[in-house]
Design a protein around this motif. Structure first.
Motif, PDB file in Angstrom:
ATOM      1  N   ARG A   1     -20.221  13.087  -4.027  1.00 42.80           N
ATOM      2  CA  ARG A   1     -20.391  14.424  -3.446  1.00 42.80           C
ATOM      3  C   ARG A   1     -19.184  15.302  -3.774  1.00 42.80           C
ATOM      4  NH1 ARG A   1     -23.343  11.144  -0.167  1.00 42.80           N
ATOM      5  NH2 ARG A   1     -25.323  12.003   0.604  1.00 42.80           N
ATOM      6  N   GLY A   2     -18.578  15.055  -4.917  1.00 41.38           N
ATOM      7  CA  GLY A   2     -17.466  15.877  -5.387  1.00 41.38           C
ATOM      8  C   GLY A   2     -16.155  15.140  -5.523  1.00 41.38           C
ATOM      9  N   CYS A   3     -16.002  14.035  -4.786  1.00 42.35           N
ATOM     10  CA  CYS A   3     -14.761  13.273  -4.871  1.00 42.35           C
ATOM     11  C   CYS A   3     -14.654  12.501  -6.182  1.00 42.35           C
ATOM     12  CB  CYS A   3     -14.660  12.303  -3.703  1.00 42.35           C
ATOM     13  SG  CYS A   3     -14.145  13.075  -2.150  1.00 42.35           S
ATOM     14  N   ILE A   4     -13.481  11.965  -6.401  1.00 43.11           N
ATOM     15  CA  ILE A   4     -13.171  11.213  -7.621  1.00 43.11           C
ATOM     16  C   ILE A   4     -13.054   9.739  -7.247  1.00 43.11           C
ATOM     17  CG2 ILE A   4     -11.442  10.837  -9.426  1.00 43.11           C
ATOM     18  CD1 ILE A   4     -11.593  14.210  -7.742  1.00 43.11           C
ATOM     19  N   ARG A   5     -13.899   8.887  -7.857  1.00 37.77           N
ATOM     20  CA  ARG A   5     -13.920   7.457  -7.550  1.00 37.77           C
ATOM     21  C   ARG A   5     -13.278   6.655  -8.666  1.00 37.77           C
ATOM     22  NH1 ARG A   5     -20.186   6.265  -5.669  1.00 37.77           N
ATOM     23  NH2 ARG A   5     -20.306   7.797  -3.964  1.00 37.77           N
ATOM     24  N   LEU A   6     -12.536   5.627  -8.290  1.00 38.40           N
ATOM     25  CA  LEU A   6     -11.967   4.677  -9.255  1.00 38.40           C
ATOM     26  C   LEU A   6     -12.452   3.271  -8.919  1.00 38.40           C
ATOM     27  CD1 LEU A   6      -9.823   7.121  -9.290  1.00 38.40           C
ATOM     28  CD2 LEU A   6      -8.230   5.417 -10.180  1.00 38.40           C
ATOM     29  N   TYR A   7     -12.429   2.401  -9.941  1.00 33.64           N
ATOM     30  CA  TYR A   7     -12.690   0.991  -9.680  1.00 33.64           C
ATOM     31  C   TYR A   7     -11.700   0.493  -8.631  1.00 33.64           C
ATOM     32  CZ  TYR A   7     -15.506   0.466 -14.010  1.00 33.64           C
ATOM     33  OH  TYR A   7     -16.464   0.550 -14.993  1.00 33.64           O
ATOM     34  N   PRO A   8     -12.090  -0.486  -7.792  1.00 34.04           N
ATOM     35  CA  PRO A   8     -11.152  -1.027  -6.796  1.00 34.04           C
ATOM     36  C   PRO A   8      -9.839  -1.510  -7.402  1.00 34.04           C
ATOM     37  CG  PRO A   8     -13.384  -1.791  -6.331  1.00 34.04           C
ATOM     38  CD  PRO A   8     -13.445  -1.067  -7.661  1.00 34.04           C
ATOM     39  N   GLU A   9      -9.907  -2.148  -8.573  1.00 31.22           N
ATOM     40  CA  GLU A   9      -8.682  -2.674  -9.190  1.00 31.22           C
ATOM     41  C   GLU A   9      -7.807  -1.569  -9.779  1.00 31.22           C
ATOM     42  OE1 GLU A   9     -12.082  -3.321 -12.239  1.00 31.22           O
ATOM     43  OE2 GLU A   9     -11.800  -3.356 -10.064  1.00 31.22           O
ATOM     44  N   HIS A  10      -8.372  -0.389  -9.970  1.00 30.40           N
ATOM     45  CA  HIS A  10      -7.594   0.725 -10.496  1.00 30.40           C
ATOM     46  C   HIS A  10      -7.004   1.593  -9.395  1.00 30.40           C
ATOM     47  CE1 HIS A  10      -9.816   0.599 -14.638  1.00 30.40           C
ATOM     48  NE2 HIS A  10      -8.958  -0.375 -14.464  1.00 30.40           N
ATOM     49  N   ILE A  11      -7.775   1.845  -8.330  1.00 27.79           N
ATOM     50  CA  ILE A  11      -7.250   2.694  -7.261  1.00 27.79           C
ATOM     51  C   ILE A  11      -6.054   2.029  -6.590  1.00 27.79           C
ATOM     52  CG2 ILE A  11      -8.841   1.780  -5.527  1.00 27.79           C
ATOM     53  CD1 ILE A  11      -7.473   5.415  -5.799  1.00 27.79           C
ATOM     54  N   SER A  12      -6.028   0.697  -6.545  1.00 25.48           N
ATOM     55  CA  SER A  12      -4.880   0.005  -5.937  1.00 25.48           C
ATOM     56  C   SER A  12      -3.609   0.253  -6.740  1.00 25.48           C
ATOM     57  CB  SER A  12      -5.159  -1.499  -5.829  1.00 25.48           C
ATOM     58  OG  SER A  12      -5.332  -2.083  -7.108  1.00 25.48           O
ATOM     59  N   GLN A  13      -3.759   0.402  -8.065  1.00 27.45           N
ATOM     60  CA  GLN A  13      -2.596   0.701  -8.909  1.00 27.45           C
ATOM     61  C   GLN A  13      -2.220   2.175  -8.817  1.00 27.45           C
ATOM     62  OE1 GLN A  13      -3.002  -1.092 -12.961  1.00 27.45           O
ATOM     63  NE2 GLN A  13      -4.850  -1.990 -12.108  1.00 27.45           N
ATOM     64  N   PHE A  14      -3.225   3.036  -8.924  1.00 27.00           N
ATOM     65  CA  PHE A  14      -2.973   4.469  -8.878  1.00 27.00           C
ATOM     66  C   PHE A  14      -2.336   4.864  -7.542  1.00 27.00           C
ATOM     67  CE2 PHE A  14      -4.417   8.804  -7.848  1.00 27.00           C
ATOM     68  CZ  PHE A  14      -3.854   9.496  -8.907  1.00 27.00           C
ATOM     69  N   TYR A  15      -2.789   4.248  -6.474  1.00 26.60           N
ATOM     70  CA  TYR A  15      -2.250   4.552  -5.143  1.00 26.60           C
ATOM     71  C   TYR A  15      -0.742   4.313  -5.093  1.00 26.60           C
ATOM     72  CZ  TYR A  15      -1.624   4.349  -0.072  1.00 26.60           C
ATOM     73  OH  TYR A  15      -1.199   4.564   1.214  1.00 26.60           O
ATOM     74  N   GLU A  16      -0.284   3.252  -5.749  1.00 30.99           N
ATOM     75  CA  GLU A  16       1.141   2.934  -5.750  1.00 30.99           C
ATOM     76  C   GLU A  16       1.931   3.843  -6.680  1.00 30.99           C
ATOM     77  OE1 GLU A  16       2.583   0.951  -3.693  1.00 30.99           O
ATOM     78  OE2 GLU A  16       0.714   0.207  -2.809  1.00 30.99           O
TER      79      GLU A  16
ATOM     80  N   ASP B   1     -10.709   0.841  -0.312  1.00 26.78           N
ATOM     81  CA  ASP B   1      -9.505   0.489   0.456  1.00 26.78           C
ATOM     82  C   ASP B   1      -8.387   1.521   0.373  1.00 26.78           C
ATOM     83  OD1 ASP B   1     -10.613  -1.900   1.341  1.00 26.78           O
ATOM     84  OD2 ASP B   1      -9.856  -3.033  -0.383  1.00 26.78           O
ATOM     85  N   TYR B   2      -8.563   2.554  -0.460  1.00 31.48           N
ATOM     86  CA  TYR B   2      -7.467   3.511  -0.648  1.00 31.48           C
ATOM     87  C   TYR B   2      -8.006   4.939  -0.724  1.00 31.48           C
ATOM     88  CZ  TYR B   2      -4.879  -0.687  -2.002  1.00 31.48           C
ATOM     89  OH  TYR B   2      -4.307  -1.932  -2.020  1.00 31.48           O
ATOM     90  N   TRP B   3      -7.260   5.848  -0.120  1.00 30.62           N
ATOM     91  CA  TRP B   3      -7.602   7.267  -0.121  1.00 30.62           C
ATOM     92  C   TRP B   3      -6.369   8.070  -0.505  1.00 30.62           C
ATOM     93  CZ3 TRP B   3     -11.234  10.988   0.166  1.00 30.62           C
ATOM     94  CH2 TRP B   3     -10.849  12.275   0.573  1.00 30.62           C
ATOM     95  N   VAL B   4      -6.522   8.942  -1.498  1.00 32.31           N
ATOM     96  CA  VAL B   4      -5.480   9.879  -1.901  1.00 32.31           C
ATOM     97  C   VAL B   4      -6.043  11.279  -1.673  1.00 32.31           C
ATOM     98  CG1 VAL B   4      -4.031  10.733  -3.786  1.00 32.31           C
ATOM     99  CG2 VAL B   4      -4.524   8.281  -3.602  1.00 32.31           C
ATOM    100  N   GLY B   5      -5.607  11.919  -0.604  1.00 34.25           N
ATOM    101  CA  GLY B   5      -6.137  13.233  -0.253  1.00 34.25           C
ATOM    102  C   GLY B   5      -5.487  14.344  -1.050  1.00 34.25           C
ATOM    103  N   LEU B   6      -6.278  15.362  -1.383  1.00 32.39           N
ATOM    104  CA  LEU B   6      -5.805  16.502  -2.157  1.00 32.39           C
ATOM    105  C   LEU B   6      -5.834  17.774  -1.321  1.00 32.39           C
ATOM    106  CD1 LEU B   6      -7.700  15.838  -5.523  1.00 32.39           C
ATOM    107  CD2 LEU B   6      -5.425  15.029  -4.833  1.00 32.39           C
TER     108      LEU B   6
END
Length: 311
Positions: A212-227, A185-190
């Protein structure tokens, strides 16, 4: 310093954490930190965060369940318990949960991704706090690259456009938001080419080399990191299987497997890092050897310094 002294200090640490109400899963916890300004200040550095916890395995619970519930990746629990079947651990087995980390080296104290330990760190430098999350990384042939970059984009409910390397498996049609979208549900582009930080529809891949090279987080973590993260934040992607930290005057060493085969001699590498900090004369070399041989990804005390740099 004797191992009994190390254990005593560890007990004091755990008791203090209990009294401050920090027990329970630390997946979203923030921790105070400080780095020494120079060799004379090493004794006052606080670069080891988190604390060990304990868990009894429930009926039909897997080690992957335990890892996720405590904010760990699969690699962290598997390294600490190599002799336990991750899919069918014995019910009521008492586990020590290794939710404790040495902070990685950083130039900017903003976002750091350390490839060998499969973790991302978000530093809040102005208030001296840090958070950390487990991640999944690039597999063989698609290794996550090291380097410095910046956050250039933040997007919710992203559409995934399969790259050429994925079209044989997924086709070329864009994948809209939803359960089939590997970005979650979240994308942080670099600013680094073809690399981003995102969620996942396959949480079992956190703590593994699967992307394929990207960095994946658990769904419950990416929602926090995104904010937490902002466009413009500096991101350091480093490759450091050996970390040296200090807490309460104790020197800690944390060693991870060299997953991409970049370090020819881990012991020599550890020795070099310790010497660069001016701490080689303060460590027990046998304990350094032990940490390097085990490579279990958990901080272990290997020596001590006197606060303020006094001898």
């Amino acid at each position: 310093m004797s191992r009994s002294s190390f254990n005593k200090n560890g007990t004091i640490l755990v008791l203090s954490l209990i009294l401050t109400g920090l027990c329970g899963p630390v997946s979203a916890a923030s921790f105070h930190y400080s780095f020494a300004a120079g060799p004379a200040d090493m004794g006052s550095e606080h670069s080891v965060i988190g604390f060990f916890q304990y868990h009894n395995v429930a009926y039909k619970e897997t080690l992957l369940d335990v890892a996720r519930n405590y904010g760990l990746g699969y690699n962290e629990i598997a390294l600490y318990y190599p002799d336990i079947d991750p899919w069918v651990p014995k019910t009521d087995t008492r586990l020590t949960i290794p939710t404790r980390w040495v902070l990685p080296p950083t130039q900017y104290e903003e976002v750091v991704i350390n490839i060998p330990e499969m973790r991302i760190y978000f530093f809040m430098k102005k208030i001296g706090m840090v958070k950390t999350y487990p991640i999944g990384l690039g597999r063989e042939g698609f290794e996550t690259p090291v380097g410095a970059c910046r956050v250039v984009e933040r997007q919710t409910k992203p559409t995934w456009v399969p790259p050429p390397s994925a079209r044989e498996q997924y086709g070329s049609a864009p994948v809209p938001p939803g359960p089939d979208n590997p970005l979650g549900d979240y994308w942080v582009g670099l600013s680094a080419e073809h690399i981003g930080i995102h969620g996942t529809n396959r949480p079992w891949g956190v703590g593994r080399e699967v992307s394929r090279g990207c960095i994946r987080l658990y769904p419950e973590h990416i929602s926090q990191f995104y904010e937490e993260v902002s466009v413009g934040n500096r991101v350091e992607i480093i490759y450091e299987p050996v970390k040296v930290g200090i807490e309460n005057g104790l020197i800690y060493l944390e060693v991870h497997p060299d997953i991409y085969g970049q370090i020819p001699d881990l012991f020599q590498h550890a020795e070099t890092l310790i010497k660069q900090k001016g701490l080689w004369e303060h460590v027990e070399q046998d304990e350094v050897v032990r940490c390097v041989e085990e490579k279990n990804g958990v901080p272990f005390p290997v020596g001590s310094v006197v606060k303020g740099g006094d001898s």
